[in-house]
Design an enzyme around this catalytic site. Structure first.
Site, PDB file in Angstrom:
ATOM      1  N   THR A  96      13.227   0.918   5.201  1.00 34.05           N
ATOM      2  CA  THR A  96      13.891  -0.283   5.699  1.00 34.05           C
ATOM      3  C   THR A  96      14.433  -1.096   4.529  1.00 34.05           C
ATOM      4  OG1 THR A  96      12.415  -0.322   7.609  1.00 34.05           O
ATOM      5  CG2 THR A  96      13.601  -2.355   7.104  1.00 34.05           C
ATOM      6  N   SER A 118       0.821  -1.214   0.000  1.00 36.54           N
ATOM      7  CA  SER A 118       0.000   0.000   0.000  1.00 36.54           C
ATOM      8  C   SER A 118       0.855   1.263   0.000  1.00 36.54           C
ATOM      9  CB  SER A 118      -0.952  -0.004   1.193  1.00 36.54           C
ATOM     10  OG  SER A 118      -0.257  -0.197   2.408  1.00 36.54           O
ATOM     11  N   ASP A 119       2.078   1.174   0.532  1.00 35.10           N
ATOM     12  CA  ASP A 119       2.964   2.333   0.468  1.00 35.10           C
ATOM     13  C   ASP A 119       3.404   2.606  -0.969  1.00 35.10           C
ATOM     14  OD1 ASP A 119       4.404  -0.080   0.524  1.00 35.10           O
ATOM     15  OD2 ASP A 119       6.178   0.853   1.393  1.00 35.10           O
ATOM     16  N   THR A 177      38.615   2.869   9.405  1.00 30.30           N
ATOM     17  CA  THR A 177      37.512   1.906   9.393  1.00 30.30           C
ATOM     18  C   THR A 177      36.149   2.596   9.361  1.00 30.30           C
ATOM     19  OG1 THR A 177      38.846   0.294  10.606  1.00 30.30           O
ATOM     20  CG2 THR A 177      36.473  -0.039  10.603  1.00 30.30           C
ATOM     21  N   ASP A 228      12.043   4.547  -3.101  1.00 32.93           N
ATOM     22  CA  ASP A 228      11.663   4.775  -1.704  1.00 32.93           C
ATOM     23  C   ASP A 228      12.693   4.094  -0.812  1.00 32.93           C
ATOM     24  OD1 ASP A 228      10.489   5.019   0.786  1.00 32.93           O
ATOM     25  OD2 ASP A 228       8.466   4.617   0.064  1.00 32.93           O
TER      26      ASP A 228
END
Length: 256
Positions: free
Chosen positions: A132, A108-109, A185, A129
């Site tokens: 996550t 739905s996004d 690092t 998009d």
């Protein structure tokens, strides 16, 4: 005021629309172990921070990629408004022409992102998009949503590096001081995250251009988009709140 909620795997974005104007955006953590009452309290606190009175809220629209969050957030909103609550799911009017194998399974996004992209009239286009996960939603020159792609998000990559290599430190998502050539690092991890994510997106967009036969207009959105946007070699229109804007348009299509 209309409240729009974009429930992601990590965070819930909360947007408040006064007419067409997105007046505020806030973020709270996604946790499906919490109750509707707990989220109602969290949302009420957000509204208080931005000076929004509950009596001003006339309705809400939400999308979620976490199935268990739908009933929780709907219950929370019921404590806060007597207005209608629209869940973006199959049966909701979007105006999209979707030609993929399982249209009902489309997130739905991604639907909300595509609705906003179509509203701008700039096709062919790709909405990137960066949440996550990093998603690509492709719309051809005829305005047809023809497909998507999903890749690991840049923050997932940083988390995986830390989990897999115990001696490596946790770092912020930002470009290192010496560019792509890390001098230590921490800089090396930052270079891999920022420039690696940008290069992946550039590479994917080049392939979309080949598939379309023309360079698509690119929309860049999501929580990591502002950190990565300056390092793309492909021209992109940055707006971190495209999903919320798409939700607002879906509300208008269904509730006027």
């Amino acid at each position: 005021m209309l409240i729009a909620l974009d429930v992601g795997n990590s965070h819930v974005k909360v947007g408040g629309f006064n007419g067409d104007d997105l007046q505020f955006v806030a973020s709270i953590e996604t946790d499906d172990r919490q109750t509707g009452e707990q989220y109602a309290c969290a949302l009420k606190d957000v509204f208080g921070l931005y000076g929004v009175m509950l009596s001003e809220i006339h309705g809400a629209v939400l999308c979620s990629v976490v199935p268990g969050m739908h009933p929780i957030m709907s219950k929370a909103l019921r404590f806060l408004t007597n207005g209608p609550i629209l869940n973006v799911s199959s049966g909701v009017k979007t105006g999209l022409n979707i030609k993929i194998d399982q249209p009902r399974a489309l997130g739905s996004d991604l639907v909300a992102n595509a609705v906003w992209a179509m509203h701008t009239g700039q096709t062919p286009c790709v909405v990137v998009d960066m949440g996550t996960v990093t998603t690509f939603t492709a719309i051809d020159r005829d305005g047809v949503l023809v497909g998507t792609a999903i890749a690991a998000g840049v923050r997932i990559m940083l988390d995986a590096v830390k989990r897999s290599a115990a001696q490596l430190p946790i770092v912020q998502l930002e470009a290192p001081a010496h560019g792509v050539i890390g001098k230590n690092t921490v800089e090396a991890i930052k270079a891999g995250a920022v420039y690696g994510a940008a290069a992946m997106i550039d590479g994917m967009l080049a392939r979309y251009a080949d598939a379309f036969g023309a360079a698509p207009h690119v929309f860049l959105t999501g929580g990591a988009s502002e950190a990565i946007a300056p390092y793309l070699q492909t021209e992109a229109e940055l707006d971190p709140y495209i999903t919320l804007r798409g939700l607002y348009l879906i509300w208008k299509k269904n509730r006027g």
